[in-house]
Design a protein around this motif. Structure first.
Motif, mmCIF file in Angstrom:
data_model
loop_
_atom_site.group_PDB
_atom_site.id
_atom_site.type_symbol
_atom_site.label_atom_id
_atom_site.label_comp_id
_atom_site.label_asym_id
_atom_site.label_seq_id
_atom_site.Cartn_x
_atom_site.Cartn_y
_atom_site.Cartn_z
ATOM 1 N N ASP A 25 27.989 44.270 7.903
ATOM 2 C CA ASP A 25 29.225 43.720 7.366
ATOM 3 C C ASP A 25 29.250 42.208 7.586
ATOM 4 O O ASP A 25 28.261 41.619 8.020
ATOM 5 C CB ASP A 25 30.439 44.403 8.014
ATOM 6 C CG ASP A 25 30.422 44.304 9.538
ATOM 7 O OD1 ASP A 25 29.578 43.570 10.087
ATOM 8 O OD2 ASP A 25 31.263 44.952 10.184
ATOM 9 N N THR A 80 28.445 46.966 3.915
ATOM 10 C CA THR A 80 29.324 48.135 3.787
ATOM 11 C C THR A 80 30.756 47.700 4.040
ATOM 12 O O THR A 80 31.020 46.747 4.753
ATOM 13 C CB THR A 80 28.917 49.235 4.792
ATOM 14 O OG1 THR A 80 28.898 48.680 6.101
ATOM 15 C CG2 THR A 80 27.550 49.783 4.465
ATOM 16 N N ARG A 81 31.637 48.403 3.419
ATOM 17 C CA ARG A 81 33.075 48.085 3.579
ATOM 18 C C ARG A 81 33.717 49.155 4.436
ATOM 19 O O ARG A 81 33.257 50.261 4.557
ATOM 20 C CB ARG A 81 33.746 48.025 2.227
ATOM 21 C CG ARG A 81 33.085 47.037 1.278
ATOM 22 C CD ARG A 81 34.060 46.619 0.193
ATOM 23 N NE ARG A 81 33.434 45.868 -0.870
ATOM 24 C CZ ARG A 81 32.997 44.638 -0.791
ATOM 25 N NH1 ARG A 81 33.103 43.979 0.308
ATOM 26 N NH2 ARG A 81 32.452 44.032 -1.827
ATOM 27 N N ARG A 122 26.825 49.355 10.725
ATOM 28 C CA ARG A 122 27.033 48.816 9.387
ATOM 29 C C ARG A 122 26.636 47.346 9.316
ATOM 30 O O ARG A 122 26.755 46.627 10.297
ATOM 31 C CB ARG A 122 28.516 48.918 9.001
ATOM 32 C CG ARG A 122 29.064 50.319 9.047
ATOM 33 C CD ARG A 122 30.529 50.358 8.750
ATOM 34 N NE ARG A 122 31.266 49.458 9.667
ATOM 35 C CZ ARG A 122 32.443 48.927 9.410
ATOM 36 N NH1 ARG A 122 33.046 49.166 8.280
ATOM 37 N NH2 ARG A 122 33.045 48.148 10.286
ATOM 38 N N TYR A 136 20.042 44.453 2.470
ATOM 39 C CA TYR A 136 20.921 45.308 3.280
ATOM 40 C C TYR A 136 22.361 45.114 2.794
ATOM 41 O O TYR A 136 23.120 44.370 3.397
ATOM 42 C CB TYR A 136 20.838 44.945 4.770
ATOM 43 C CG TYR A 136 19.468 45.161 5.373
ATOM 44 C CD1 TYR A 136 19.138 46.371 5.955
ATOM 45 C CD2 TYR A 136 18.508 44.152 5.349
ATOM 46 C CE1 TYR A 136 17.880 46.584 6.511
ATOM 47 C CE2 TYR A 136 17.258 44.352 5.908
ATOM 48 C CZ TYR A 136 16.946 45.565 6.478
ATOM 49 O OH TYR A 136 15.699 45.770 7.021
#
Length: 184
Positions: A147, A182-183, A145, A179
């Motif tokens: 983040d 994401t959580r 991910r 990009y």
């Protein structure tokens, strides 16, 4: 006769010093400070070193300005930022004043030599963005991910490459759009 022998010994020693210096600079481009350090390590005397350095400067075997510009171009091709390039030049014994003066003059928009290569060398921001995108592509291709931790990692990498905070924040902004984070 004694004076003549002594003079002969001095001349031979200078020739030895010159030969050592020429061998050293023939391997790759060197700064004057690097050559001087090398000759000191070889235990030549300071007068001999100064005579040889004068010879090397005269015939442009050492030229710190040319060294700075060549090193800058190579650093850009390797994706480094100006700050890191300057630090590396200092580690290679180029005086800070020579680095600043040379690079300021070279990177001037009025300099025709810089205009000729500007298209070949990416801008500072383009180089930073290229490095960041490469990191992101590798990160995403491994199924991970994007983040806050990843963006912080990108920032630290760009700092290590010698980019300034204004460029880093701009690049991270672009990266966050390309990009999305994401959580959990």
């Amino acid at each position: 006769k004694d004076v003549r022998q002594r003079r002969q010994v001095i001349l031979m020693s200078i020739e030895k010093c010159k030969s050592a210096a020429l061998r050293y600079v023939s391997l790759r481009l060197r700064s004057q400070g690097q050559v001087e350090d090398y000759l000191i390590r070889k235990e030549f005397d300071s007068e001999e070193i100064e005579i040889v350095l004068s010879f090397l400067r005269e015939y442009r075997y050492v030229d710190d300005q040319y060294f700075c510009i060549s090193y800058y171009k190579e650093g850009c091709r390797k994706g480094r930022g100006l700050r890191r390039i300057e630090q590396e030049l200092e580690r290679r014994k180029v005086p800070r004043s020579v680095i600043r003066e040379t690079l300021d003059e070279f990177l001037s928009d009025e300099n025709p030599d810089y205009q000729d290569i500007r298209d070949d060398l990416l801008t500072e921001k383009e180089r930073a963005l290229k490095a960041a995108r490469k990191m992101a592509e590798n990160h995403v291709s491994e199924g991970r991910r994007t983040d806050k931790n990843f963006m912080a990692k990108v920032g630290r990498r760009l700092i290590s490459l010698g980019y300034g905070s204004d460029i880093i924040y701009g690049v991270i902004g672009i990266l966050m759009k390309e990009y999305p984070m994401t959580r959990d």
